[in-house]
Design a protein around this motif. Structure first.
Motif, mmCIF file in Angstrom:
data_model
loop_
_atom_site.group_PDB
_atom_site.id
_atom_site.type_symbol
_atom_site.label_atom_id
_atom_site.label_comp_id
_atom_site.label_asym_id
_atom_site.label_seq_id
_atom_site.Cartn_x
_atom_site.Cartn_y
_atom_site.Cartn_z
ATOM 1 N N UNK A 179 30.776 -9.346 128.398
ATOM 2 C CA UNK A 179 30.576 -8.739 129.651
ATOM 3 C C UNK A 179 31.049 -9.825 130.663
ATOM 4 N N UNK A 180 31.283 -9.491 131.865
ATOM 5 C CA UNK A 180 31.703 -10.253 133.125
ATOM 6 C C UNK A 180 30.991 -9.954 134.262
ATOM 7 N N UNK A 181 30.914 -10.977 135.219
ATOM 8 C CA UNK A 181 30.183 -10.502 136.484
ATOM 9 C C UNK A 181 29.143 -11.729 136.661
ATOM 10 N N UNK A 182 28.794 -11.385 138.129
ATOM 11 C CA UNK A 182 27.658 -12.378 138.393
ATOM 12 C C UNK A 182 26.045 -11.968 138.083
ATOM 13 N N UNK B 117 20.895 -14.907 132.519
ATOM 14 C CA UNK B 117 22.243 -15.384 132.136
ATOM 15 C C UNK B 117 22.210 -16.009 130.864
ATOM 16 N N UNK B 118 23.349 -15.477 130.043
ATOM 17 C CA UNK B 118 23.381 -16.037 128.708
ATOM 18 C C UNK B 118 24.444 -17.320 128.930
ATOM 19 N N UNK B 119 24.982 -17.797 128.046
ATOM 20 C CA UNK B 119 25.240 -19.232 127.788
ATOM 21 C C UNK B 119 26.456 -19.364 128.700
ATOM 22 N N UNK B 120 27.375 -18.318 128.903
ATOM 23 C CA UNK B 120 28.529 -18.382 129.526
ATOM 24 C C UNK B 120 28.327 -18.081 131.098
ATOM 25 N N UNK B 121 26.890 -17.999 131.513
ATOM 26 C CA UNK B 121 26.414 -17.675 132.728
ATOM 27 C C UNK B 121 26.665 -16.296 133.375
ATOM 28 N N UNK B 122 27.204 -15.404 132.508
ATOM 29 C CA UNK B 122 27.421 -14.131 133.206
ATOM 30 C C UNK B 122 25.850 -13.315 132.617
ATOM 31 N N UNK C 27 29.777 -8.596 145.432
ATOM 32 C CA UNK C 27 28.366 -8.540 145.408
ATOM 33 C C UNK C 27 27.727 -8.113 144.499
ATOM 34 N N UNK C 28 28.266 -7.353 143.508
ATOM 35 C CA UNK C 28 27.873 -6.753 142.403
ATOM 36 C C UNK C 28 27.848 -7.468 140.824
ATOM 37 N N UNK C 29 27.776 -6.738 139.900
ATOM 38 C CA UNK C 29 27.360 -7.252 138.681
ATOM 39 C C UNK C 29 28.623 -7.349 137.919
ATOM 40 N N UNK C 30 29.843 -6.787 138.466
ATOM 41 C CA UNK C 30 31.021 -6.892 137.773
ATOM 42 C C UNK C 30 31.286 -6.332 136.557
ATOM 43 N N UNK C 31 30.440 -5.504 135.901
ATOM 44 C CA UNK C 31 30.414 -4.815 134.488
ATOM 45 C C UNK C 31 31.477 -3.820 134.530
#
Length: 418
Positions: free
Chosen positions: A11-14, A21-26, A76-80
């Motif tokens: 997945x991607x996003x903030x 947050x998993x290991x990659x920060x997403x 400003x969203x989740x970016x999924x």
């Protein structure tokens, strides 16, 4: 769940509020959805039987960060993506069908600006959406006369009555269908339900989806700014781009994932029940099941049939999601033939999921036996939620589209679920 969906892709996003947050920060949205589903499952029976407006449930969705999951991170969203959104809807629906329906409708309606408005217009709305953490309700299906827009010096006035909208009792914004003045062209219109001219609310007499806050809407001279008219919903050839046409299969797959989630939720419940009670075919046997795995051949066969039914519908839904994901990625380069193929596959997936959910929610209770009728278990809510949904979305319409495409190569008409 008994029949788990396929593992989602990276997945991607903030991170949103409540996101882990998993290991990659997403944000790990499926994990967030599972935590929310576990929370909802604790008192799902009591809340469903009480039938109160789902203000607390929407607050839980907002706190989890899931409401803005599909909004790009730069807004400003989740970016999924939609694949992730479908996983979330399915997970939540397995725990609480009505809340899963609320969330699925919210995702589709809040994504409407991406389909029907220009990119800049959509970006502005998305920024306001994330800033206000809006929950979206309403509906833009075409099964009744549209609402009417009347021009004014500052925009329009909206009048009319809509028999059904999703989440209308708790929505911060409504997306509805209205007719353009003069031409009657159907348009997607964004409305603030806080205006006193907006009336209506959740239907209190529904036998299923009691927490979905669906009901009628009335509009009496409600002001609509020019910027709140998103774009055309016309099914006429050449009006919508092929990309905008993907709104229909996107909505169909929300319906499919909802059906699969409810079916899987019931399978998980009856599996636990089946391990704790004796077989209905062994009602007079001195050998009850507690403490040992069920071995009754009829029950095992029933579970096998239902598991196959769920897995088959799930596999078809996965194919449709893959196709839709590729189509969305093509954007405005998508052509009409590609859009039609995706739409037909989504219709097939919705039909299969609808049939699977109806069969599973009808037959799974038989594997539990008489104790399934006890109100404290609340197992009937899965059947009632399924039928409330499938009565609004009859399988026959989807099968006709699939058959016409198979035999005649006819592109399915642009139509949206209620």
């Amino acid at each position: 769940m008994t029949i788990a969906p396929a593992a989602p892709p990276p997945l991607s996003g903030e991170p949103g509020r409540g996101a882990r947050p998993p290991r990659d920060g997403t944000p790990d949205w499926p994990h967030i959805a599972r935590e929310l589903a576990d929370d909802l499952a604790i008192d799902a029976v009591e809340r469903e039987q009480a039938g109160r407006p789902p203000a607390d449930e929407v607050a839980r969705l907002r706190e989890s960060g899931l409401l803005t999951l599909l909004v790009p991170a730069e807004h400003g969203g989740g970016g999924a993506d939609w694949r992730t959104a479908y996983t979330v809807v399915r997970t939540v629906a397995a725990a609480d069908g009505a809340v899963g329906h609320l969330l699925g409708s919210h995702y589709f309606l809040s994504h409407g600006p991406r389909f029907f408005a220009g990119a800049g217009h959509a970006a502005r709305i998305e920024r306001e959406f994330t800033a206000g953490q809006w929950f979206w309700g309403g509906g833009i299906a075409s099964r009744e006369p549209p609402l009417m827009l009347t021009p004014t010096a500052r925009g329009h006035l909206l009048d009319g009555h809509q028999r059904y909208g999703s989440g209308v009792g708790v929505a911060d914004r409504l997306l509805v269908r209205a007719a353009a003045p003069g031409t009657g062209e159907p348009l997607a219109v964004l409305v603030d339900p806080a205006h006193p001219g907006c009336t209506g609310g959740a239907a209190g007499d529904t036998f299923g989806q009691r927490l979905a806050a669906g009901g009628a809407l009335g509009f009496d001279a409600v002001p609509v700014g020019r910027e709140d008219v998103l774009g055309s919903l016309s099914p006429d050839d050449g009006v919508l781009s092929p990309f905008a046409g993907l709104a229909a299969p996107t909505a169909r797959l929300v319906s499919a994932q909802y059906c699969l989630g409810v079916a899987e939720g019931l399978l998980g419940e009856v599996r636990e029940q089946g391990r704790a009670v004796r077989s209905p075919w062994q009602a007079f046997s001195p050998q009850p099941w507690p403490g040992s795995p069920p071995q009754d051949p009829y029950v095992l066969t029933a579970y096998g049939e239902l598991a196959v039914c769920a897995r088959a519908a799930s596999a078809l839904a996965d194919q449709a999601v893959d196709a839709l994901t590729r189509g969305l990625a093509r954007g405005e380069d998508l052509d009409d033939d590609e859009c039609a193929e995706i739409a037909v596959l989504a219709s097939a997936a919705e039909a299969a999921a609808s049939r699977a959910a109806q069969e599973i929610t009808s037959r799974a209770l038989e594997a539990v036996g008489a104790s399934a009728a006890l109100a404290r278990h609340g197992l009937d809510r899965f059947w009632r939620d399924t039928r409330s949904h499938t009565l609004r979305e009859p399988v026959a319409h989807r099968l006709r589209e699939v058959g016409d495409y198979f035999l005649n190569g006819a592109h399915p008409p642009f139509s949206l679920p209620a």
